[in-house]
Design a protein around this motif. Structure first.
Motif: not given
Length: 348
Positions: A306-326
């Motif tokens: 962010r300091d050097f390139f003024q880039i901000m990332f979009k951060i999305e937390v993804q929770k696995p579904l209960e029936d998925e073994r991920k």
């Protein structure tokens, strides 16, 4: 401007700022640098770095044995593609230690990440010529990297299931049987989950075995979609702490790999910052990469980006579904690249 001490974290802080300064062309000033021991009366020093062209070509360097060659390689992996001429770097010192990613791990995981961004070619390799365990070192590694004018944007969002596990059990200045004992104990854990496992043994002798005895294991799990997750473990350096049995090392490393698989994502935890940098430098298009939980090192690196390139990332937390073994929660990182162009590259 920033201030930091040269502790373990301080060295990483300094390296991150210098790499991003070299790529962005922005001058950096780091003040209040203190030694790890903080001698009485030492008020700290100031480092001013004005970046210039990255020339590349053939270079040789004797690395400080307090940090492994992996510490230096991580910086070169970020800088190598953006030099004027293809890089051939010969690094001497400690190839495998407990602090930094080993050369084996970087070869197995960092290079495939870079290839996803279009950084590839005939001369793209990390070669272990001599092994050198901590604390004595004596190892030698050759890193060759082609240059690229631009980095392509990526969509790395579906890691896929694990299809196979590969690894290397290495030993120097100890019995060659150490490697076999490591392999047998690691397979005892991993064979319960997957049949396609191959771990080869690498026992270097004589002049190629460095100055200190030791052994270790690097494991890499490959997914159906061509992504790599890794884990590694090493014996206790000579004269430092309690020794570890090769059987315990093999089992513990296998468990670490299973933990990394649980964390998951398309890039393993040791290469998160490399992937995020290449996303930042990509063409002015959207890049997405699915990661496991962000490491403290990565979070610090995002602040520097962010300091050097003024880039901000979009951060999305993804929770696995209960029936998925991920595995556990994942993080989807999204950004638009700055459209970086390698101004150092020789025109043909």
């Amino acid at each position: 401007m920033a201030s930091h001490g040269l502790t373990y974290e301080g060295c990483n802080f300094l390296r991150q700022r210098l790499v991003l300064s070299a790529l962005s062309g922005k001058r950096v000033k780091i003040k209040n640098i203190r030694s790890k021991d903080d001698e009485p009366g030492l008020r700290g020093t100031v480092l001013v770095y004005q970046p210039g062209l990255l020339y590349g070509g053939t270079v040789e360097h004797d690395c400080n044995p307090q940090r492994s060659i992996g510490y230096y390689l991580e910086a070169l992996l970020m800088l190598g593609p953006f030099m004027k001429s293809p890089l051939k770097a010969t690094l001497r010192g400690v190839t495998n230690d407990l602090t930094d990613p080993t050369v084996d791990l970087l070869k197995s995981t960092a290079l495939p990440v870079m290839k996803k961004f279009g950084i590839d070619g005939e001369g793209f390799d990390i070669k272990v010529v001599k092994r050198g365990m901590a604390p004595g070192g004596g190892g030698e590694v050759v890193f060759t990297c082609p240059v690229r004018k631009t980095v392509r944007p990526v969509q790395l969002t579906d890691p896929g299931k694990i299809k196979r596990i590969r690894g290397v059990a290495y030993s120097v200045r100890v019995s060659p049987q150490m490697g076999n004992r490591i392999v047998e104990s690691a397979r005892g854990i991993l064979n319960q989950f997957l049949p396609d496992i191959y771990i080869y043994t690498d026992h270097m002798k004589g002049a190629n075995s460095g100055k200190s005895p030791g052994f270790g294991l690097t494991l890499v799990a490959e997914t159906l979609n061509g992504y790599f997750l890794s884990a590694e473990m090493l014996s206790t350096p000579q004269g430092q702490g309690d020794p570890i049995l090769p059987e315990d090392l093999g089992r513990n490393c296998a468990k670490l790999l299973l933990e990394e698989i649980y964390r998951g994502g398309c890039v393993d935890s040791s290469n998160q910052s490399l992937a995020l940098l290449l996303m930042t430098l990509g063409q002015q298009d959207v890049s997405k990469v699915l990661l496991g939980p962000l490491s403290p090192y990565t979070i610090e690196f995002l602040r520097h980006i962010r300091d050097f390139f003024q880039i901000m990332f979009k951060i999305e937390v993804q929770k696995p579904l209960e029936d998925e073994r991920k595995g556990g929660d994942k993080v989807l990182m999204t950004c638009v690249g700055v459209g970086y162009s390698n101004i150092s590259k020789t025109l043909k």
